[in-house]
Design a protein around this motif. Sequence first.
Motif, PDB file in Angstrom:
ATOM      1  N   GLN A  17       5.640  -4.050  -6.375  1.00  0.00           N
ATOM      2  CA  GLN A  17       4.524  -3.264  -6.876  1.00  0.00           C
ATOM      3  C   GLN A  17       4.671  -1.821  -6.456  1.00  0.00           C
ATOM      4  OE1 GLN A  17       1.167  -5.418  -5.381  1.00  0.00           O
ATOM      5  NE2 GLN A  17       1.381  -4.650  -3.288  1.00  0.00           N
ATOM      6  N   ILE A  18       4.053  -0.940  -7.241  1.00  0.00           N
ATOM      7  CA  ILE A  18       4.068   0.479  -6.950  1.00  0.00           C
ATOM      8  C   ILE A  18       2.672   1.016  -7.212  1.00  0.00           C
ATOM      9  CG2 ILE A  18       4.930   1.022  -9.283  1.00  0.00           C
ATOM     10  CD1 ILE A  18       6.482   3.379  -7.942  1.00  0.00           C
ATOM     11  N   THR A  19       2.141   1.705  -6.225  1.00  0.00           N
ATOM     12  CA  THR A  19       0.778   2.200  -6.355  1.00  0.00           C
ATOM     13  C   THR A  19       0.738   3.449  -7.235  1.00  0.00           C
ATOM     14  OG1 THR A  19       0.880   3.709  -4.471  1.00  0.00           O
ATOM     15  CG2 THR A  19       0.325   1.400  -4.009  1.00  0.00           C
ATOM     16  N   SER A  20      -0.460   3.889  -7.525  1.00  0.00           N
ATOM     17  CA  SER A  20      -0.614   5.111  -8.307  1.00  0.00           C
ATOM     18  C   SER A  20      -0.005   6.302  -7.569  1.00  0.00           C
ATOM     19  CB  SER A  20      -2.096   5.365  -8.594  1.00  0.00           C
ATOM     20  OG  SER A  20      -2.826   5.467  -7.382  1.00  0.00           O
ATOM     21  N   GLY A  21       0.074   6.194  -6.249  1.00  0.00           N
ATOM     22  CA  GLY A  21       0.652   7.272  -5.456  1.00  0.00           C
ATOM     23  C   GLY A  21       2.139   7.117  -5.202  1.00  0.00           C
ATOM     24  N   GLY A  22       2.715   6.045  -5.718  1.00  0.00           N
ATOM     25  CA  GLY A  22       4.157   5.869  -5.599  1.00  0.00           C
ATOM     26  C   GLY A  22       4.621   5.038  -4.415  1.00  0.00           C
ATOM     27  N   VAL A  23       3.682   4.436  -3.693  1.00  0.00           N
ATOM     28  CA  VAL A  23       4.066   3.575  -2.573  1.00  0.00           C
ATOM     29  C   VAL A  23       4.528   2.227  -3.122  1.00  0.00           C
ATOM     30  CG1 VAL A  23       3.264   2.426  -0.489  1.00  0.00           C
ATOM     31  CG2 VAL A  23       2.443   4.726  -1.038  1.00  0.00           C
ATOM     32  N   THR A  24       5.636   1.729  -2.610  1.00  0.00           N
ATOM     33  CA  THR A  24       6.212   0.491  -3.134  1.00  0.00           C
ATOM     34  C   THR A  24       6.135  -0.640  -2.113  1.00  0.00           C
ATOM     35  OG1 THR A  24       8.417   1.139  -2.381  1.00  0.00           O
ATOM     36  CG2 THR A  24       7.793   1.740  -4.632  1.00  0.00           C
ATOM     37  N   ASN A  25       6.171  -1.847  -2.655  1.00  0.00           N
ATOM     38  CA  ASN A  25       6.134  -3.047  -1.822  1.00  0.00           C
ATOM     39  C   ASN A  25       6.952  -4.119  -2.531  1.00  0.00           C
ATOM     40  OD1 ASN A  25       5.218  -4.764   0.327  1.00  0.00           O
ATOM     41  ND2 ASN A  25       3.843  -5.732  -1.149  1.00  0.00           N
ATOM     42  N   TYR A  26       7.704  -4.915  -1.766  1.00  0.00           N
ATOM     43  CA  TYR A  26       8.590  -5.912  -2.361  1.00  0.00           C
ATOM     44  C   TYR A  26       8.412  -7.271  -1.711  1.00  0.00           C
ATOM     45  CZ  TYR A  26      11.053  -1.839  -4.218  1.00  0.00           C
ATOM     46  OH  TYR A  26      11.371  -0.673  -4.868  1.00  0.00           O
ATOM     47  N   ALA A  27       8.646  -8.296  -2.478  1.00  0.00           N
ATOM     48  CA  ALA A  27       8.761  -9.636  -1.909  1.00  0.00           C
ATOM     49  C   ALA A  27      10.014  -9.680  -1.049  1.00  0.00           C
ATOM     50  CB  ALA A  27       8.848 -10.676  -3.023  1.00  0.00           C
ATOM     51  N   ASN A  28       9.960 -10.448   0.019  1.00  0.00           N
ATOM     52  CA  ASN A  28      11.112 -10.525   0.928  1.00  0.00           C
ATOM     53  C   ASN A  28      12.367 -10.992   0.200  1.00  0.00           C
ATOM     54  OD1 ASN A  28       9.718  -9.648   3.212  1.00  0.00           O
ATOM     55  ND2 ASN A  28       9.100 -11.726   3.775  1.00  0.00           N
ATOM     56  N   SER A  29      12.192 -11.842  -0.783  1.00  0.00           N
ATOM     57  CA  SER A  29      13.332 -12.428  -1.473  1.00  0.00           C
ATOM     58  C   SER A  29      14.110 -11.421  -2.324  1.00  0.00           C
ATOM     59  CB  SER A  29      12.869 -13.586  -2.366  1.00  0.00           C
ATOM     60  OG  SER A  29      11.927 -13.121  -3.325  1.00  0.00           O
ATOM     61  N   VAL A  30      13.509 -10.266  -2.612  1.00  0.00           N
ATOM     62  CA  VAL A  30      14.184  -9.292  -3.465  1.00  0.00           C
ATOM     63  C   VAL A  30      14.455  -7.968  -2.760  1.00  0.00           C
ATOM     64  CG1 VAL A  30      13.106 -10.337  -5.490  1.00  0.00           C
ATOM     65  CG2 VAL A  30      12.116  -8.253  -4.500  1.00  0.00           C
ATOM     66  N   LYS A  31      14.005  -7.830  -1.531  1.00  0.00           N
ATOM     67  CA  LYS A  31      14.214  -6.577  -0.796  1.00  0.00           C
ATOM     68  C   LYS A  31      15.703  -6.255  -0.693  1.00  0.00           C
ATOM     69  CE  LYS A  31      10.095  -6.340   2.122  1.00  0.00           C
ATOM     70  NZ  LYS A  31       9.545  -6.468   3.492  1.00  0.00           N
ATOM     71  N   GLY A  32      16.019  -5.005  -0.986  1.00  0.00           N
ATOM     72  CA  GLY A  32      17.404  -4.574  -0.930  1.00  0.00           C
ATOM     73  C   GLY A  32      18.179  -4.833  -2.208  1.00  0.00           C
ATOM     74  N   ARG A  33      17.592  -5.611  -3.122  1.00  0.00           N
ATOM     75  CA  ARG A  33      18.278  -5.918  -4.383  1.00  0.00           C
ATOM     76  C   ARG A  33      17.539  -5.336  -5.591  1.00  0.00           C
ATOM     77  NH1 ARG A  33      18.725 -10.998  -6.135  1.00  0.00           N
ATOM     78  NH2 ARG A  33      16.808 -11.737  -5.123  1.00  0.00           N
ATOM     79  N   PHE A  34      16.222  -5.288  -5.519  1.00  0.00           N
ATOM     80  CA  PHE A  34      15.400  -4.802  -6.631  1.00  0.00           C
ATOM     81  C   PHE A  34      14.748  -3.476  -6.246  1.00  0.00           C
ATOM     82  CE2 PHE A  34      14.197  -9.193  -8.637  1.00  0.00           C
ATOM     83  CZ  PHE A  34      15.549  -9.527  -8.683  1.00  0.00           C
ATOM     84  N   THR A  35      14.556  -2.644  -7.250  1.00  0.00           N
ATOM     85  CA  THR A  35      13.880  -1.368  -7.048  1.00  0.00           C
ATOM     86  C   THR A  35      12.864  -1.149  -8.164  1.00  0.00           C
ATOM     87  OG1 THR A  35      15.836  -0.392  -6.010  1.00  0.00           O
ATOM     88  CG2 THR A  35      14.136   1.116  -6.793  1.00  0.00           C
ATOM     89  N   ILE A  36      11.623  -0.904  -7.776  1.00  0.00           N
ATOM     90  CA  ILE A  36      10.578  -0.597  -8.743  1.00  0.00           C
ATOM     91  C   ILE A  36      10.375   0.915  -8.775  1.00  0.00           C
ATOM     92  CG2 ILE A  36       8.690  -0.869  -7.068  1.00  0.00           C
ATOM     93  CD1 ILE A  36       7.004  -2.038  -9.368  1.00  0.00           C
ATOM     94  N   SER A  37      10.152   1.438  -9.969  1.00  0.00           N
ATOM     95  CA  SER A  37       9.899   2.864 -10.113  1.00  0.00           C
ATOM     96  C   SER A  37       8.985   3.077 -11.308  1.00  0.00           C
ATOM     97  CB  SER A  37      11.212   3.641 -10.290  1.00  0.00           C
ATOM     98  OG  SER A  37      11.890   3.229 -11.459  1.00  0.00           O
ATOM     99  N   ARG A  38       8.446   4.274 -11.403  1.00  0.00           N
ATOM    100  CA  ARG A  38       7.563   4.570 -12.526  1.00  0.00           C
ATOM    101  C   ARG A  38       7.820   5.976 -13.035  1.00  0.00           C
ATOM    102  NH1 ARG A  38       1.749   3.600 -10.523  1.00  0.00           N
ATOM    103  NH2 ARG A  38       1.178   4.452 -12.570  1.00  0.00           N
ATOM    104  N   ASP A  39       7.592   6.156 -14.323  1.00  0.00           N
ATOM    105  CA  ASP A  39       7.682   7.463 -14.956  1.00  0.00           C
ATOM    106  C   ASP A  39       6.341   7.700 -15.647  1.00  0.00           C
ATOM    107  OD1 ASP A  39       8.105   9.674 -16.614  1.00  0.00           O
ATOM    108  OD2 ASP A  39      10.176   9.137 -17.027  1.00  0.00           O
ATOM    109  N   ASN A  40       5.479   8.454 -15.004  1.00  0.00           N
ATOM    110  CA  ASN A  40       4.136   8.655 -15.552  1.00  0.00           C
ATOM    111  C   ASN A  40       4.161   9.440 -16.863  1.00  0.00           C
ATOM    112  OD1 ASN A  40       2.971   7.235 -13.443  1.00  0.00           O
ATOM    113  ND2 ASN A  40       2.560   9.080 -12.231  1.00  0.00           N
TER     114      ASN A  40
END
Length: 117
Positions: A50-73
Amino acid sequence: QVQLVESGGGLVQPGGSLRLSCAASAANFSIYHMGWYRQAPGKQRELVAQITSGGVTNYANSVKGRFTISRDNGKNTVYLQMSSLKPEDTAVYYCRATNTYRGNTYWGQGTQVTVSS
């Protein structure tokens, strides 16, 4: 009402990469917290990233280091870059948007990701 349209799913070999996109129809996309969830057959839907409106991200442990979430407003789009994919990543991936002022939550229709040789 916000419509979310996911794309980018498909079949990939173990160790491969995919990038999912979720385009939102929201007028003020920047105020939405955005998240990616997945649901494998016979399992409950789970948070991936997940990525907040302010750009803070959080990941499930199972995908940390492998997945990256980003947004283009500017494009009303959130992305999920998936690398080093494993068979256990196989699932339908859903995009979710949460209005930070009103609390309304919206879901996309999902996109299938299959990791198999």
